[in-house]
Design a protein around this motif. Structure first.
Motif, PDB file in Angstrom:
ATOM      1  N   LYS A  36       0.727  -1.041   0.364  1.00  8.18           N
ATOM      2  CA  LYS A  36       0.239   0.089  -0.110  1.00  8.18           C
ATOM      3  C   LYS A  36       0.505   0.939   0.171  1.00  8.18           C
ATOM      4  CE  LYS A  36      -4.349  -2.337   2.159  1.00  8.18           C
ATOM      5  NZ  LYS A  36      -5.149  -2.396   3.361  1.00  8.18           N
ATOM      6  N   HIS A  39       3.388   0.719  -3.181  1.00  9.94           N
ATOM      7  CA  HIS A  39       3.427   0.424  -4.163  1.00  9.94           C
ATOM      8  C   HIS A  39       2.185   0.989  -4.586  1.00  9.94           C
ATOM      9  CE1 HIS A  39       6.747  -1.844  -4.852  1.00  9.94           C
ATOM     10  NE2 HIS A  39       6.459  -2.594  -3.485  1.00  9.94           N
ATOM     11  N   ASN A  40       1.693   1.747  -4.216  1.00 10.56           N
ATOM     12  CA  ASN A  40       0.086   2.331  -4.572  1.00 10.56           C
ATOM     13  C   ASN A  40      -0.743   1.349  -4.612  1.00 10.56           C
ATOM     14  OD1 ASN A  40       1.021   5.021  -4.165  1.00 10.56           O
ATOM     15  ND2 ASN A  40       1.974   4.875  -6.391  1.00 10.56           N
ATOM     16  N   MET A  41      -1.055   0.434  -3.576  1.00  8.58           N
ATOM     17  CA  MET A  41      -1.865  -0.296  -4.306  1.00  8.58           C
ATOM     18  C   MET A  41      -2.190  -0.272  -2.577  1.00  8.58           C
ATOM     19  SD  MET A  41      -1.207  -4.255  -4.747  1.00  8.58           S
ATOM     20  CE  MET A  41       0.521  -4.512  -5.596  1.00  8.58           C
ATOM     21  N   GLN A  42      -3.786   0.304  -3.262  1.00  8.44           N
ATOM     22  CA  GLN A  42      -5.138   0.704  -2.535  1.00  8.44           C
ATOM     23  C   GLN A  42      -5.404  -0.680  -1.838  1.00  8.44           C
ATOM     24  OE1 GLN A  42      -6.502   4.307  -1.766  1.00  8.44           O
ATOM     25  NE2 GLN A  42      -4.441   4.657  -3.361  1.00  8.44           N
ATOM     26  N   THR A  43      -6.140  -1.828  -2.552  1.00 11.34           N
ATOM     27  CA  THR A  43      -5.951  -2.823  -1.450  1.00 11.34           C
ATOM     28  C   THR A  43      -5.136  -4.574  -2.212  1.00 11.34           C
ATOM     29  OG1 THR A  43      -7.772  -3.046  -3.057  1.00 11.34           O
ATOM     30  CG2 THR A  43      -8.621  -2.280  -1.400  1.00 11.34           C
ATOM     31  N   SER A  45      -4.870  -7.531  -3.577  1.00 11.16           N
ATOM     32  CA  SER A  45      -6.358  -8.545  -4.690  1.00 11.16           C
ATOM     33  C   SER A  45      -5.899  -9.992  -4.112  1.00 11.16           C
ATOM     34  CB  SER A  45      -5.964  -8.418  -6.484  1.00 11.16           C
ATOM     35  OG  SER A  45      -4.437  -8.545  -6.695  1.00 11.16           O
TER      36      SER A  45
END
Ligand SMILES: [Zn+2]
Length: 58
Positions: A36, A39-43, A45
């Motif tokens: 998060k 790597h700018n992952m909101q969620t 997967s």
């Protein structure tokens, strides 16, 4: 028994790694927080979670 994870093992150009962690769940949590933040992952997967899970060594 401790567990380790390297971000590059899931195909990231990234030097993040954790080691000496005493549970798989904790490695997973650290990886999610890192993904998060770095790597700018909101969620995260299910696909990524599976990759992380299979890349955990220990
Ligand atoms: Zn990373």
């Amino acid at each position: 028994m401790t567990y380790a994870f390297k971000c590059k093992d899931i195909g990231m150009q990234c030097g993040f790694e954790v080691h000496g962690v005493s549970s798989r769940d904790e490695v997973m949590q650290l990886a999610v927080v890192h993904a998060k933040a770095a790597h700018n992952m909101q969620t995260v997967s299910p696909d990524v979670a599976n990759k992380v899970s299979s890349a955990i060594t220990g």
